[in-house]
Scaffold this active site. Structure first.
Site, PDB file in Angstrom:
ATOM      1  N   GLY A   1      17.452  46.738  14.274  1.00 14.68           N
ATOM      2  CA  GLY A   1      17.211  48.126  14.656  1.00 14.68           C
ATOM      3  C   GLY A   1      16.465  48.246  15.966  1.00 14.68           C
ATOM      4  CB  CYS A   2      13.507  46.500  17.332  1.00 13.23           C
ATOM      5  SG  CYS A   2      12.147  47.178  16.362  1.00 13.23           S
ATOM      6  NE  ARG A   3      21.529  42.890  20.200  1.00 11.93           N
ATOM      7  CZ  ARG A   3      22.574  42.127  19.912  1.00 11.93           C
ATOM      8  NH1 ARG A   3      22.631  41.533  18.725  1.00 11.93           N
ATOM      9  NH2 ARG A   3      23.561  41.961  20.771  1.00 11.93           N
TER      10      ARG A   3
ATOM     11  CG  PHE B   1      13.979  46.972  23.231  1.00  8.03           C
ATOM     12  CD1 PHE B   1      12.998  47.307  24.160  1.00  8.03           C
ATOM     13  CD2 PHE B   1      13.581  46.454  22.017  1.00  8.03           C
ATOM     14  CE1 PHE B   1      11.662  47.117  23.884  1.00  8.03           C
ATOM     15  CE2 PHE B   1      12.245  46.258  21.725  1.00  8.03           C
ATOM     16  CZ  PHE B   1      11.277  46.591  22.666  1.00  8.03           C
TER      17      PHE B   1
ATOM     18  CE1 TYR C   1      10.169  45.314  14.353  1.00  2.86           C
ATOM     19  CE2 TYR C   1      10.064  43.132  13.379  1.00  2.86           C
ATOM     20  CZ  TYR C   1       9.699  44.020  14.368  1.00  2.86           C
ATOM     21  OH  TYR C   1       8.858  43.611  15.361  1.00  2.86           O
TER      22      TYR C   1
END
EC number: 2.1.1.-
Length: 441
Positions: free
Chosen positions: A405-407, A410, A402
């Site tokens: 993936g979020c990195r 952004f 998670y």
């Protein structure tokens, strides 16, 4: 080695046996021309042999997850359950592998002939849904037993799902600040702790807080902003729906000698009845509110402020104002059930439309959130064995996946992080603010 692009299936034909290997199926679903290496438990392989990263399908259960939930949800189920490995990456920080995989993922719909070949090759048993990993929340349509979307009861349940994992686990991932929101890095060499301290300093200054003022911090987490402000003489009430957060924060308040100034309540922010606050900080809460509830949310904040009081709203957003607000399947089932994101423009317009509030400043910190996630992944890698012992390997793998993936999200401007600063106007539409920004950026 014959690639998918060169194979008979790429042209719509079949292999001599009329069936496809698991690696061929993967390759066909991903569009061919792979940059990652694919291997499977049937002994098949595809993609360049010298690839830095790869996918390894280890079990028939993983195949069922991928077939019954094509896309990110099926991949997440197989990975979290341990049926799919990202080869060449540490499970606490699979960032590099996800970057490589993202360039390959296509999931364009194969031809009817290819679909029929895939079905024949796999066998009917893989098309029967099975129970997902235990970390997965119920789908939206089954959550009504917990109340209507964004009711107090349902909000409490989804916050419990995400935040009441283990305070010890969060200490390892977040570091000493216990701050689960975007940091603000003064420079690229700054540490995570320096950046989190700088974030609180920036918000404190934007809100024009001074000793003796009263602050309401809604969605306060483990009380980082509460304690920062109290150390500087501000009287603070924090509210969180997480019982574990409230317990941890109250202990920290006592340990730091702040009981006369600070309080963290285990409560819905809507149950705070006090008014006349000099400032309200909302750091990472708006994502859980629901776009339809923005008018009531901002109206609540306005009504808790004195005239001239300040609001700082810190929120993950989308880069536009027209995309669907609901999160994708993986985020909704595993990370933030019922979470909703919209563009900063919609947040600003909803705040303006309630009346009595003036937006005075807005800025985007998406690059800072990518750096924050990078550092959280580093912490998870450094404490991997302890994290697995504390919450289990599946949950630890989920968090690594998670955050990495979020990195990427952004970095690629798929999501952003915005500060919106506003003030409560007097009856004549006036404010007493300086003519130019008064804080050190």
């Amino acid at each position: 080695m014959t690639t998918f692009k060169d194979s008979p299936l790429h042209a719509g034909g079949e292999t001599p046996s009329g069936r496809m290997t698991l690696a061929q199926i993967f390759e066909s679903l991903m569009g061919g021309d792979l940059t990652v290496r694919i291997t499977a438990y049937d002994g098949s392989a595809a993609g360049p042999e010298d690839a830095e990263f790869g996918l390894k399908l280890k079990t028939p259960r993983g195949t069922t997850y991928l077939v019954t939930a094509p896309g990110d949800l099926g991949l997440a189920r197989a990975y979290i359950a341990g049926d799919l490995e990202l080869v060449g990456a540490h499970p606490g920080d699979p960032y590099g592998a996800l970057q490589a995989l993202a360039s390959d993922l296509n999931f364009s719909r194969p031809s009817p002939l290819t679909l029929a070949t895939i079905a024949r090759s796999l066998g009917i048993e893989h098309f029967k849904p099975i129970a997902p990993p235990p970390q997965e929340a119920l789908p939206r349509w089954r959550r009504f037993a917990e109340g209507f979307r964004h009711s107090k009861a349902r909000d409490a349940e989804v916050i419990h799902h995400h935040y009441d994992v283990s305070n010890t686990f969060y200490e390892w991932v977040l570091g000493p600040s216990m701050t689960y929101t975007c940091a603000v890095y003064p420079d690229l060499e700054a540490s995570l702790e320096t950046a989190q301290e700088n974030k609180y300093r920036l918000i404190f200054d934007k809100l024009r807080l001074k000793p003796g003022d009263r602050l309401l911090d809604i969605g306060c987490g483990w009380g980082g902003m509460v304690r920062y402000a109290a150390h500087r003489g501000v009287k603070v009430i924090g509210a969180t729906l997480s019982a574990e957060q409230a317990e941890w924060a109250q202990k920290a308040i006592v340990d730091e000698g702040l009981s006369d100034l600070a309080e963290v309540r285990h409560s819905d922010y809507r149950d705070v009845t006090e008014t006349g606050f000099d400032a309200v900080s909302s750091i990472g809460l708006t994502e859980h509110i629901g776009v339809a509830n923005y008018p009531a949310y901002f109206g609540f904040i306005r009504d808790r402020l004195r005239v001239g009081g300040m609001l700082l709203n810190h929120c993950i957003t989308r880069p536009d104002n027209s995309s669907r607000s609901r999160a994708g399947s993986f985020i909704d089932r595993y990370v933030f059930p019922d979470g909703e994101l919209t563009g900063s423009g919609k947040i600003i317009s909803k705040l303006q439309d309630i009346g009595g509030m003036e937006v005075v400043h807005e800025e985007n910190f998406r690059d800072h959130y990518a750096l924050t996630l990078r550092d959280w992944n580093v912490n998870l890698v450094d404490h991997w064995d302890e994290a697995v012992a504390e919450v289990g390997e599946g949950t630890a793998r989920l968090w690594g996946l998670y955050m990495a993936g979020c990195r990427i999200g952004f970095e690629r401007d798929i999501i952003q992080l915005h500060h919106v600063l506003a003030t409560k106007l007097d009856d004549r539409g006036g404010n007493d603010l300086p003519l130019r920004p008064w804080w050190n950026a």
